[in-house]
Design an enzyme around this catalytic site. Structure first.
Site, short mmCIF file in Angstrom:
data_model
loop_
_atom_site.label_atom_id
_atom_site.label_comp_id
_atom_site.label_asym_id
_atom_site.label_seq_id
_atom_site.Cartn_x
_atom_site.Cartn_y
_atom_site.Cartn_z
N ASP A 50 0.87 -1.16 0.00
CA ASP A 50 0.00 0.00 0.00
C ASP A 50 0.92 1.22 0.00
OD1 ASP A 50 -2.97 0.99 0.87
OD2 ASP A 50 -1.41 2.24 1.77
N ASN A 58 -1.21 13.36 -4.65
CA ASN A 58 -2.12 13.81 -5.71
C ASN A 58 -2.65 15.22 -5.44
OD1 ASN A 58 -1.93 11.52 -7.32
ND2 ASN A 58 -3.63 10.50 -6.30
N ASP A 67 0.33 9.44 -10.69
CA ASP A 67 0.27 8.40 -11.72
C ASP A 67 1.67 7.88 -12.05
OD1 ASP A 67 -2.46 8.68 -11.82
OD2 ASP A 67 -2.49 9.69 -13.78
N ASP A 93 -4.13 2.56 -4.58
CA ASP A 93 -2.71 2.51 -4.23
C ASP A 93 -2.33 1.18 -3.61
OD1 ASP A 93 -3.99 2.75 -1.81
OD2 ASP A 93 -2.72 4.36 -1.05
#
Length: 110
Positions: A50, A58, A67, A93
């Site tokens: 994770d 982000n 990304d 994620d």
């Protein structure tokens, strides 16, 4: 008039439906299919990853950087695993690696 898809087109659509568009790893649908067809009962090692704070990346640095981070992690998994291992991105994620055919429980633990 209805046109039927060629075999290659159907295969491409199926592949696209089972792969994560960003990393090229299996998505949840592809992971489920891969697990269903695993035939050998040999010990497997399962790893769950994770990426911490991706939402913060982000929001503060932009989705394009997030990304790129996801793609880079997918590339890293490809580079560090064997071709018969199962690699998947099954959440925003979250990544899963199933290392198949470990030979023994001791090998899997190593």
């Amino acid at each position: 008039m209805e046109r039927s898809l060629s075999y290659e087109s159907r295969q491409t659509l199926h592949e696209d439906a089972c792969r994560d568009y960003l990393t090229g790893l299996l998505n949840r649908r592809g992971l489920n299919a891969a697990v269903r067809i695993m035939k050998k009962k040999m010990p497997h090692a399962v790893f769950l990853f994770d990426i911490d704070n991706l939402k913060q990346v982000n929001e503060t640095l932009g989705h394009s950087l997030g990304d790129r981070l996801l793609k880079k992690f997918g590339d890293l998994l490809h580079a560090r695993t064997r071709s018969n291992d199962i690699l998947a991105r099954f959440g925003g994620d979250e990544f899963l690696v199933i290392m198949r055919q470990m030979g023994s429980e001791e090998t899997a633990l190593k």
